[in-house]
Design an enzyme around this catalytic site. Sequence first.
Site, PDB file in Angstrom:
ATOM      1  N   GLU A  12       0.828  -1.202   0.000  1.00 53.66           N
ATOM      2  CA  GLU A  12       0.000   0.000   0.000  1.00 53.66           C
ATOM      3  C   GLU A  12       0.868   1.260   0.000  1.00 53.66           C
ATOM      4  O   GLU A  12       0.623   2.203   0.753  1.00 53.66           O
ATOM      5  CB  GLU A  12      -0.971  -0.020   1.184  1.00 53.66           C
ATOM      6  CG  GLU A  12      -2.008  -1.137   1.069  1.00 53.66           C
ATOM      7  CD  GLU A  12      -3.127  -1.057   2.106  1.00 53.66           C
ATOM      8  OE1 GLU A  12      -2.858  -0.610   3.236  1.00 53.66           O
ATOM      9  OE2 GLU A  12      -4.252  -1.450   1.772  1.00 53.66           O
TER      10      GLU A  12
ATOM     11  N   GLU B 127      -6.589  -7.844  -1.013  1.00 53.40           N
ATOM     12  CA  GLU B 127      -7.001  -7.764   0.389  1.00 53.40           C
ATOM     13  C   GLU B 127      -8.498  -7.521   0.405  1.00 53.40           C
ATOM     14  O   GLU B 127      -8.948  -6.384   0.329  1.00 53.40           O
ATOM     15  CB  GLU B 127      -6.274  -6.644   1.149  1.00 53.40           C
ATOM     16  CG  GLU B 127      -4.850  -6.934   1.514  1.00 53.40           C
ATOM     17  CD  GLU B 127      -4.286  -5.917   2.509  1.00 53.40           C
ATOM     18  OE1 GLU B 127      -5.100  -5.288   3.241  1.00 53.40           O
ATOM     19  OE2 GLU B 127      -3.070  -5.752   2.563  1.00 53.40           O
TER      20      GLU B 127
END
Length: 573
Positions: free
Chosen positions: A144, A220
């Site tokens: 991320e 995710e």
Amino acid sequence: MAGRGVRGGALHYFRVHPDDWADRIRKARLMGLNTIETYVPWNAHEPRQGEWRADGWLDLGRFLRTVAAEGMHAIVRPGPYICAEWDNGGLPAWLFTDPAVGIRRSEPTFVAAVSDFLRNVLDIVRPLQVTEGGPVLLVQVENEYGAYGDDKDYLAALVEVIRGAGITVPLTTVDQPQDDMLENGSLPGLLKTASFGSRSRERLATLRRHQQTGPLMCSEFWDGWFDSWGTHHHTTPVADSAADLDELLALGASVNLYMFHGGTNFGFTNGANDKGVYQPIVTSYDYDAPLDEAGEPTEKFWAYRDVIAKYATVPELEPVVAAAAPAFTVPFDAAVPLWAVADRLGQWSHSDALPTFDELGHYSGLGLYRTEIDTTEPAVLEFGEVRDRAYVWVGSSRLGVLARDHHESSISLSPSRGTLTVLVEDQGRVDYGPRIGEPKGLVAPVQLNGEQLSRWSVLPLELSSIDPVSEALAADAGDAPERLAGPVFGRAVFELEEPGALFLDTTGWGKGVAWINGFNLGRYWARGPQETLYVPRGVLRVGRNELIVLELESAAEATAAFVSEPRLGHTEV
């Protein structure tokens, strides 16, 4: 298409006892998954620079071979930053002791350290790639990163190290499905993936704008959430979550559930958040996942299994649900004050200036600070900052507690002369945001009525081995305490005919840490929501077992109880 894609689930080897890896992986396959994904926590594998560990709980190679033995694929996400509600987001605290190090950017010292770490990890991964007959299908670059920075040179340096280490499988990145994050967090040639838990059509459309060819993947898929001390236990409605998964698979996307099985933040490994208020994460990482903290199928497991069966063949065999854990109580048979054994748990250091834990190379747990004070009038004791909870005494008189989460940094004193003692608990390092890497302990200055205190003695408490405490308690056995007045170590001994998972009930206790047979189960706190500590069967023995607790505050009854099922707290209504 979904039947041919990745149907993965996150399972962190470092949060699950190695004896249980095969069981959890098998249950993933029985739910219809074909892939296991894991992070790699740098700070666990290299707690001190140059001290690399990949054995026991950290045997990544064994874990990946266990995945392969079940006929499943694997995704490895080595970071170096992992977030994961893990202490410091997986970054080693020693990285931050040099202020010149540029974290998560193309600064030479940081890149050199990251490169050494990645090569160590990838030496394990390389022979286990699918191209070599192993299970590893994908390797992720950073984590991320678009939410943190946009240093393309840094990302390129990571790719160069990974490819140079012999990794030939596709490389991926993951970011939240926002245009700026997807743009900043990846490079051409890397497969962009997204993280989300709902509104799949909209979010895959955003991802497709940035990943114009190739497969789409939610790497995710958030199927639950974590808990912080003092909040409620987080859950997601099963029907809603299953419908979101159904929509994602119907669109032909690949998926990785975060989490399939959350496990536990054993020891002092939990992270924390700080968005204006410091919030440490609880010991349980149950995450409201398809497998609960003890590895048992939940309602969500069966709902997801039914959804997956619409798009892929699901094994007919179903997991066997374990019998309830035994419930019993056992009295504490010995207690020893922390002060009586503290000198056996580390070495005192002495300095004129006040050091943080990090400056002493102490990166987790607790420590003692001492100095002498002398004031003939009422006074105010002020700390620059408390990280994260401080118990304050003058002589043998306890003055009170200063809590970071309450923004407390000062306490009043009556006229006093004697030894000032401060017991400080590092409650977990921030794992997301700008406060990652901050030092722990007491932060200077410490002033008494405006005058700075000096001549400090500091004792970092080394609790990786509890043997000195066990020996002291054995010598005290027979003088059973009626209650525990902290800070105090207490012991209870119990017998088992057959080891099996247990749930230690911590209601009635104040705040502290528990060990069984020397294994650190983690923290407990009356603040909740968590009311039990999970005890893996692998730490228990046939015959005699020893429970030791460090009670920092108070327990009205010196009794330990084990209950038949976990109690993780009330959910929000």
